[in-house]
Design an enzyme around this catalytic site. Structure first.
Site, PDB file in Angstrom:
ATOM      1  CD  GLU A 197      -1.494  -2.388   1.865  1.00 30.40           C
ATOM      2  OE1 GLU A 197      -2.042  -3.210   2.649  1.00 30.40           O
ATOM      3  OE2 GLU A 197      -0.162  -2.654   1.857  1.00 30.40           O
ATOM      4  CB  ALA A 209      14.475 -36.662 -10.235  1.00 35.84           C
ATOM      5  NE  ARG A 211      17.953 -27.958  -4.255  1.00 34.30           N
ATOM      6  CZ  ARG A 211      19.255 -28.333  -4.539  1.00 34.30           C
ATOM      7  NH1 ARG A 211      20.288 -27.690  -4.677  1.00 34.30           N
ATOM      8  NH2 ARG A 211      19.148 -29.710  -4.777  1.00 34.30           N
ATOM      9  CB  THR A 225      19.515 -38.115   0.674  1.00 31.47           C
ATOM     10  OG1 THR A 225      18.506 -39.320   0.383  1.00 31.47           O
ATOM     11  CG2 THR A 225      19.890 -37.157  -0.484  1.00 31.47           C
ATOM     12  CG  LEU A 282      20.659 -30.304   0.333  1.00 35.30           C
ATOM     13  CD1 LEU A 282      20.388 -30.515   1.643  1.00 35.30           C
ATOM     14  CD2 LEU A 282      19.952 -30.712  -0.748  1.00 35.30           C
ATOM     15  NE  ARG A 325      25.760 -26.616  -7.487  1.00 35.01           N
ATOM     16  CZ  ARG A 325      25.041 -27.570  -6.763  1.00 35.01           C
ATOM     17  NH1 ARG A 325      24.250 -26.963  -5.482  1.00 35.01           N
ATOM     18  NH2 ARG A 325      25.019 -28.866  -7.108  1.00 35.01           N
ATOM     19  N   GLY A 371      15.861 -38.939   0.896  1.00 38.33           N
ATOM     20  CA  GLY A 371      15.399 -39.669  -0.187  1.00 38.33           C
ATOM     21  C   GLY A 371      14.098 -40.315   0.000  1.00 38.33           C
ATOM     22  CB  VAL A 425      13.011 -38.664   4.166  1.00 38.97           C
ATOM     23  CG1 VAL A 425      12.611 -37.340   4.658  1.00 38.97           C
ATOM     24  CG2 VAL A 425      14.289 -39.119   5.090  1.00 38.97           C
TER      25      VAL A 425
END
Length: 348
Positions: free
Chosen positions: A55, A161, A191, A203, A211, A214, A291, A294
């Site tokens: 606003e 994937a 991400r 994993t 993680l 980049r 992985g 989880v």
């Protein structure tokens, strides 16, 4: 003004609000436009947490020659204006001070510090208020924010994937490249849009992931690692101190810099404990990358809101199967240089 025009202006609010994705959090994304006789004289969005709200940016964008029209204009805003002092002054006070006579609101803010108080303040000052314009779309845009405040847990996005025959790794458990470079860039964009990213012990050890994002711009997510006995080698990327990282473990351990531990009781159901602690830490969203064990635990617990599945062109002769996605509503399917990407929402 007819309802079609009002929808057009609210859609513009949503377009503007989305430009604040990943920068506004933990605040919601909000867009605002000022309209005089069907002409937009000002517009703005919440660009970054701690800075001016939509606003304020909208009013400040009005050209000097249109300043006199503000007191005769209608403000459209995708979310109820705030009425409390936070990082910035209340937006409802600004609307009243600038004598804006009419406000059209997309959806009410259910955050307890707002929750109708902005509307109440506007109406008491004589401002004509309309609510519910494209309400579903306005809520959906801020689904992370609303989930966090209403369900008292982060918004949970599952991502994985898989091979063309539905496997996530080879028979020996070793990582296999399943997606192409274009999909990898898209994942890094995802991400950048979430506050945290989570993996399990296997994993973390096998893949030695960074993680981060980049391959895209913007902030890196907070790294979350479920590691009961802190077995991930200290030489792995997750211990490099480059990004805030939390190891979820059974025993607290002294750490330094950007790396810390979160002690939970692994003898009890882990995920509800984790959700409570992350809510307390103001982490509004999680991207669970693996992985398969989880991911399956989140699915079985019903702790997920979205899933994004990348199916590559590689066929594996055997290995670890991908999670079983049940209770999912297909939302979209796209193709990216051969990879198939499916988007799902959890059935409510």
């Amino acid at each position: 003004m007819n309802s079609t025009n009002r929808e057009i202006f609210m859609k513009r609010c949503l377009e503007l609000a989305a430009m604040g994705h990943a920068q506004a959090a933990p605040n919601p994304m909000v867009g605002a436009v000022l309209v005089h006789q069907d002409r937009i004289i000002g517009e703005g969005y919440h660009r970054q947490y701690g800075q001016a709200h939509a606003e304020v940016n909208c009013v400040n964008s009005v050209h000097p020659e249109d300043e006199s029209l503000i007191a005769r204009a209608t403000m459209y805003v995708s979310l109820e204006p705030c009425a409390h002092h936070g990082k910035t002054p209340p937006c409802a006070d600004l609307i009243v001070a600038r004598k804006i006579p009419e406000v059209v609101i997309g959806c009410v803010d259910t955050f307890s510090a707002v929750a109708g108080k902005g509307i109440e303040k506007l109406e008491k000052a004589g401002v004509k208020v309309h609510t519910g314009m494209l309400e579903a779309a306005c809520r959906d845009l801020n689904r992370r924010f609303f989930t966090f405040h209403e369900k008292k847990r982060p918004y949970i996005l599952l991502k994985w994937a898989q091979s063309s025959n539905g496997l996530m790794a080879g028979s020996d458990g070793a990582p296999v490249r399943l997606s192409n470079a274009w999909s990898d860039r898209l994942v890094h964009r995802w991400r950048s849009e979430e506050m945290s990213i989570l993996v399990g012990t296997r994993t973390a050890i096998t893949d030695n992931p960074r993680l981060n994002n980049r391959l895209w711009t913007g902030k890196d997510p907070v790294r979350l690692v479920i590691d009961r006995t802190l077995s991930v080698p200290r030489t792995h990327h997750l211990w490099d101190g480059s990004i805030p990282t939390i190891f979820i473990t059974a025993e607290a351990t002294d750490t330094s810099g950007f790396t810390e531990t979160m002690q939970l009781d692994f003898r009890q159901d882990l995920l509800p404990q984790l959700m409570e602690r992350l809510h307390h830490r103001q982490i509004q969203s999680i991207m669970v990358e693996g992985g398969p064990y989880v991911l399956q635990r989140f699915l079985e617990a019903g702790l997920w809101d979205e899933a994004r599945v990348i199916t590559g062109t590689v066929t594996l002769p055997g290995g670890q199967p991908a999670p079983v996605l049940t209770g999912a509503v297909p939302e979209q399917r796209i193709s990216l240089n051969g990879d198939r990407i499916d988007f799902y929402r959890r059935k409510q």
